[in-house]
Design an enzyme around this catalytic site. Structure first.
Site, short mmCIF file in Angstrom:
data_model
loop_
_atom_site.label_atom_id
_atom_site.label_comp_id
_atom_site.label_asym_id
_atom_site.label_seq_id
_atom_site.Cartn_x
_atom_site.Cartn_y
_atom_site.Cartn_z
CE1 TYR A 142 -33.12 -64.26 53.65
CE2 TYR A 142 -30.99 -65.18 54.27
CZ TYR A 142 -31.74 -64.14 53.76
OH TYR A 142 -31.13 -62.97 53.37
NE ARG A 195 -32.67 -57.62 43.97
CZ ARG A 195 -32.40 -58.04 45.21
NH1 ARG A 195 -32.82 -59.21 45.66
NH2 ARG A 195 -31.75 -57.25 46.04
CE LYS A 213 -32.78 -60.46 54.93
NZ LYS A 213 -32.09 -60.51 53.68
CD GLU A 292 -34.67 -58.20 52.20
OE1 GLU A 292 -34.43 -57.83 53.36
OE2 GLU A 292 -33.78 -58.55 51.39
CG ASP A 293 -35.26 -59.10 47.93
OD1 ASP A 293 -34.20 -58.58 48.34
OD2 ASP A 293 -35.42 -60.32 47.89
CG ASP A 315 -31.67 -56.62 54.54
OD1 ASP A 315 -30.70 -56.35 55.28
OD2 ASP A 315 -32.04 -57.78 54.30
CG ASP A 316 -32.00 -56.08 49.08
OD1 ASP A 316 -31.60 -57.24 49.22
OD2 ASP A 316 -33.19 -55.75 49.17
CG ASN A 471 -28.56 -64.89 48.01
OD1 ASN A 471 -27.71 -65.75 48.24
ND2 ASN A 471 -28.63 -63.76 48.69
N1 LIG Z 1 -25.57 -61.98 49.81
C1 LIG Z 1 -26.37 -61.01 50.17
O1 LIG Z 1 -26.47 -60.66 51.36
C2 LIG Z 1 -27.16 -60.28 49.14
C3 LIG Z 1 -27.25 -60.73 47.85
N2 LIG Z 1 -27.99 -60.05 46.94
C4 LIG Z 1 -28.07 -60.60 45.61
O2 LIG Z 1 -27.47 -59.72 44.71
C5 LIG Z 1 -28.06 -59.88 43.44
C6 LIG Z 1 -28.28 -58.52 42.84
O3 LIG Z 1 -29.19 -57.76 43.61
P1 LIG Z 1 -29.52 -56.24 43.17
O4 LIG Z 1 -28.28 -55.44 43.16
O5 LIG Z 1 -30.60 -55.74 43.99
O6 LIG Z 1 -30.06 -56.52 41.71
P2 LIG Z 1 -30.12 -55.59 40.45
O7 LIG Z 1 -30.94 -56.30 39.45
O8 LIG Z 1 -30.47 -54.23 40.86
O9 LIG Z 1 -28.61 -55.52 39.95
C7 LIG Z 1 -28.00 -56.49 39.18
C8 LIG Z 1 -26.78 -55.85 38.56
O10 LIG Z 1 -26.05 -56.88 37.93
C9 LIG Z 1 -25.68 -56.39 36.64
N3 LIG Z 1 -25.45 -57.51 35.73
C10 LIG Z 1 -26.36 -58.23 35.04
N4 LIG Z 1 -25.74 -59.08 34.22
C11 LIG Z 1 -24.41 -58.90 34.41
C12 LIG Z 1 -23.26 -59.47 33.83
N5 LIG Z 1 -23.36 -60.41 32.89
N6 LIG Z 1 -22.05 -59.04 34.24
C13 LIG Z 1 -21.94 -58.09 35.21
N7 LIG Z 1 -23.02 -57.51 35.78
C14 LIG Z 1 -24.22 -57.92 35.39
C15 LIG Z 1 -26.84 -55.52 36.22
O11 LIG Z 1 -26.46 -54.65 35.16
C16 LIG Z 1 -27.12 -54.80 37.50
O12 LIG Z 1 -26.23 -53.71 37.63
C17 LIG Z 1 -29.30 -60.72 43.65
O13 LIG Z 1 -29.05 -62.03 43.21
C18 LIG Z 1 -29.49 -60.75 45.13
O14 LIG Z 1 -30.02 -61.96 45.57
C19 LIG Z 1 -28.63 -58.89 47.25
C20 LIG Z 1 -28.59 -58.41 48.52
C21 LIG Z 1 -27.88 -59.09 49.57
C1 LIG Z 2 -29.92 -61.71 50.82
C2 LIG Z 2 -30.77 -60.74 50.16
O1 LIG Z 2 -31.26 -59.81 50.76
C3 LIG Z 2 -31.01 -60.89 48.76
O2 LIG Z 2 -30.49 -61.79 48.13
O3 LIG Z 2 -31.75 -60.06 48.22
MG LIG Z 3 -32.76 -58.86 49.73
#
Ligand SMILES: NC(=O)C1=CN([C@@H]2O[C@H](COP(=O)(O)OP(=O)(O)OC[C@H]3O[C@@H](n4cnc5c(N)ncnc54)[C@H](O)[C@@H]3O)[C@@H](O)[C@H]2O)C=CC1
Ligand SMILES: CC(=O)C(=O)O
Ligand SMILES: [Mg+2]
Length: 637
Positions: A142, A195, A213, A292-293, A315-316, A471
């Site tokens: 993962y 994504r 996952k 997912e993603d 999930d996200d 991530n």
């Molecule tokens: N820890 C966890 O369980 C999870 C982590 N993630 C991570 O979250 C991240 C984002 O995922 P999504 O929301 O689906 O992506 P997304 O691409 O939909 O959203 C990214 C957001 O960040 C903003 N952004 C970009 N540059 C920025 C900056 N310089 N300052 C502030 N905001 C900025 C964008 O405008 C957008 O609103 C990914 O890296 C993903 O791996 C996602 C789901 C679960």
């Molecule tokens: C953890 C997760 O779902 C993500 O980074 O998109």
């Molecule tokens: Mg995800």
């Protein structure tokens, strides 16, 4: 003759079939070429793919894929034998690749390959190894290594796993589902590769995230691995590098959009629901689609589109929200305050995509519930959040604001009052708001720069919390070393991908928590507990907010006060099987309270409602899959 008979008996029947087939064709199977007599084979589907004599992998033509029930079991791009060799050679010549920032993980990809080969040979043993060494190997199967695996999928591809539905399969999907060899499926993790983690559009290569996952769901929650289905829906890619790569295994065209895109996803949902549903009906079981993603643009729309018709979960959006809330409640406890003080927290969220919006929505609902669960509570909770995206602070002045972000846009007078304006930078927002929590879901590595972290030193909290949740590792908004060294030893730190704890000197440890949606998912209500779920029919809400809330609170309460005061707000992944059991128990009990629980096999809803917590937990435990070899007996059909 007698000798021949003896020889025949000592050969396995499948081998005899192969020899016969080869003899009939007059040549060895893999030497068959266009125009020559075809080789007769007596197997189909995955049996062909697992037979080294007949398998051509990605080189099977579409006609053969249809003839041999292989459609959907391979990535959609048919490639030539020479391209296959090129791909293999590129991979052979690539040695170690760093998966993480530190030198300790230079072998991550090599470890993944070894584990993957074991996965292909012996599933029971693979999951036993994974479960027994979850802390060491979760980062391999993962995040972060799975990100690297997806990026290098073309080279790493050996044996397909899961199913591929592509835009080219329109009109065929219903029949393709029957190519899947299992007739029971509990859980489908599906991605469109748009994504993947914070790595952007990886097209068909995103299948790796669905596989990784599900591996964790099996290892962590005892989902039966024979009943999971990773799915890739290939609607093209907008990744220019992949579009030009001759070794890419997906459709080399730009992503479908609008109605064209929706028609593919609709067909997939319907095809799987109808075909698998028919197979599953006799078991009185239904399955979950876990999205997912998917890029945010579609994540919310698809959730709205399907959630009332299918058992689906994003999930996200939803899983991340549950996990973030558990961590946020833990951060309140770590300040020595009761969880009920959560509505007083000022929270700055960097990232307004599927994950960030999912978190603010759920956190707002949690606050509102704590404040009395009425309209004014909901309204007042809104003002605890400052949402910052790539264009800075989101206010009502933002042109073309996303409808999902709109409820969190700061009012102009509110912002002005605080010395803020539309588009204010993250550092300005942190300086002015002095938040209790700074939470990153931006996918921008290093976004919590020295300047931002310096600004957080003025937080009005006694223990500011930093959630660098993006991530994989290189996309984390900051490292724990940066957070502890700049803001101070007293902070709470969590990240999406695993980091080591930080030695703060004088015997003190800066705890690095992993806040990842792997801890929460609807499978908690699956293998063990169809009984937690409502009977399925269109219009039914499958996973109630209350059930998600119960899961988040259970996760938050898992740590004792002593641990929380030390800054440990998420349990260690080494106890994940126990955590999932506890969370499942909480979800089942909430389902009983909400009258959503349904009886299943030996336990009907009424009996279930009579169980106390320990009995429910025992029931959950007894229904978790364990990696032990079953006794096998041969029986003719
Ligand atoms: N820890 C966890 O369980 C999870 C982590 N993630 C991570 O979250 C991240 C984002 O995922 P999504 O929301 O689906 O992506 P997304 O691409 O939909 O959203 C990214 C957001 O960040 C903003 N952004 C970009 N540059 C920025 C900056 N310089 N300052 C502030 N905001 C900025 C964008 O405008 C957008 O609103 C990914 O890296 C993903 O791996 C996602 C789901 C679960
Ligand atoms: C953890 C997760 O779902 C993500 O980074 O998109
Ligand atoms: Mg995800």
């Amino acid at each position: 003759m007698a000798f021949l008979e003896l020889r025949r008996r000592s050969l396995s029947s499948s081998l005899i079939r192969r020899l016969r087939a080869a003899a009939t064709a007059g040549s060895r199977p893999f030497t068959t070429c266009e125009g020559s007599r075809p080789t007769i084979v007596h197997k189909r589907s995955v049996d062909i793919l697992h037979d080294p004599w007949f398998n051509k992998g990605t080189a099977f033509s579409m006609t053969e894929r249809d003839r041999l029930d292989l459609r959907g079991l391979l990535p959609p791009n048919v490639i030539t034998p020479q391209q296959q060799i090129d791909r293999f050679m590129v991979d052979l010549k690539r040695f170690q690749v760093n998966a993480r920032d530190g030198p300790s993980d230079t072998n991550a990809l090599a470890k993944w390959r070894i584990l993957n080969r074991l996965h292909d040979r012996n599933e029971t043993m693979y999951y036993k190894v994974l479960i027994d060494n979850i802390e060491e190997y979760a980062p391999i199967v993962y995040t972060p290594t799975v990100g690297l695996v997806c990026q290098n999928y073309s080279g790493l591809f050996r044996r397909p796993r899961g199913m591929f539905f592509s835009a080219e399969d329109r009109g065929e999907m219903m029949s393709m589902v029957y190519n899947w060899p299992a007739d029971q499926v509990d859980m489908i993790v599906v991605t469109d590769g748009s994504r993947i983690l914070g790595l952007g559009d990886l097209g068909v290569q995103g299948i790796g995230i669905a596989i990784g996952k599900l591996d964790l769901y099996v290892a962590a929650a005892g989902i039966n691995p024979q009943r999971v289905l990773p799915v890739m829906i290939d609607v093209g890619t907008n990744n220019e590098k992949l579009l030009k790569d001759p070794l890419y295994l997906g459709l080399q065209e730009h992503r479908l959009d609008g109605e064209d895109y929706l028609s593919v996803i609709d067909e997939f949902m319907e095809a799987v629901f109808t075909s698998l549903g028919m197979l599953l009906f006799r078991y009185m079981k239904w399955f979950f689609y876990i999205f997912e993603d998917f890029q945010s643009k579609w994540a919310f729309k698809l959730l709205q589109r399907y959630r009332d018709h299918y058992r689906m979960f994003n999930d996200d959006v939803q899983g991340t929200a549950g996990v973030a809330i558990a961590g946020l409640l833990g951060a309140v406890r770590a300040q020595g305050r009761p969880m009920i003080d959560f509505p007083k927290q000022k929270i700055v969220v960097a990232g307004a995509g599927s994950a960030g919006i999912g978190v603010v929505n759920a956190a707002r609902r949690t606050m509102a519930r704590m404040l009395g669960n009425n309209e004014s509570a909901f309204e007042s909770a809104r003002s605890q959040f400052w949402l910052v995206d790539a264009m800075g602070l989101i206010t009502e002045e933002r042109a073309n604001i996303d409808s999902e972000a709109l409820p969190f846009a700061r009012k102009i007078n509110e912002a002005g009052h605080q010395g803020l304006r539309e588009g204010a930078s993250l550092v300005e927002v942190v300086k002015k708001v002095r938040p209790d929590v700074l939470l990153g879901l931006s996918a921008v590595g290093g976004l919590f720069s020295k300047e931002v972290l310096e600004a957080l030193k003025d937080s009005s909290s006694t223990r500011p919390a930093i959630f660098a949740m993006s991530n994989p590792t290189k996309n984390a908004e900051c490292t724990p070393e940066e957070a502890f060294s700049i803001v101070g030893d007293h902070i709470i730190f969590a990240s999406g991908s695993p980091f080591c704890d930080v030695n703060l000197g004088n015997g003190k440890i800066g705890h690095s928590n992993q806040g990842n949606n792997m801890y929460l998912f609807p499978g908690h209500t699956l293998e063990n507990t169809e009984l937690a779920l409502v009977p399925f029919f269109p219009g039914t809400r499958v996973i109630s907010d209350g059930m998600l809330q119960a899961a988040a609170e259970c996760l938050a309460a898992y740590m004792n006060d002593e641990e929380v005061l030390k800054g440990i707000i998420y349990p260690s992944i080494s106890s994940i099987r126990d955590i999932t059991k506890e969370v499942a128990t909480a979800v089942v009990r909430e389902a009983v309270v909400e009258d959503l629980a349904e009886g299943y096999r030996d336990m009907d809803a009424r009996e279930l409602s009579r169980l106390n917590k320990e009995e429910t937990s025992e029931y959950v435990q007894n229904n978790m899959w364990n990696p032990v070899y079953p006794t096998l007996v041969y029986r003719t059909e």
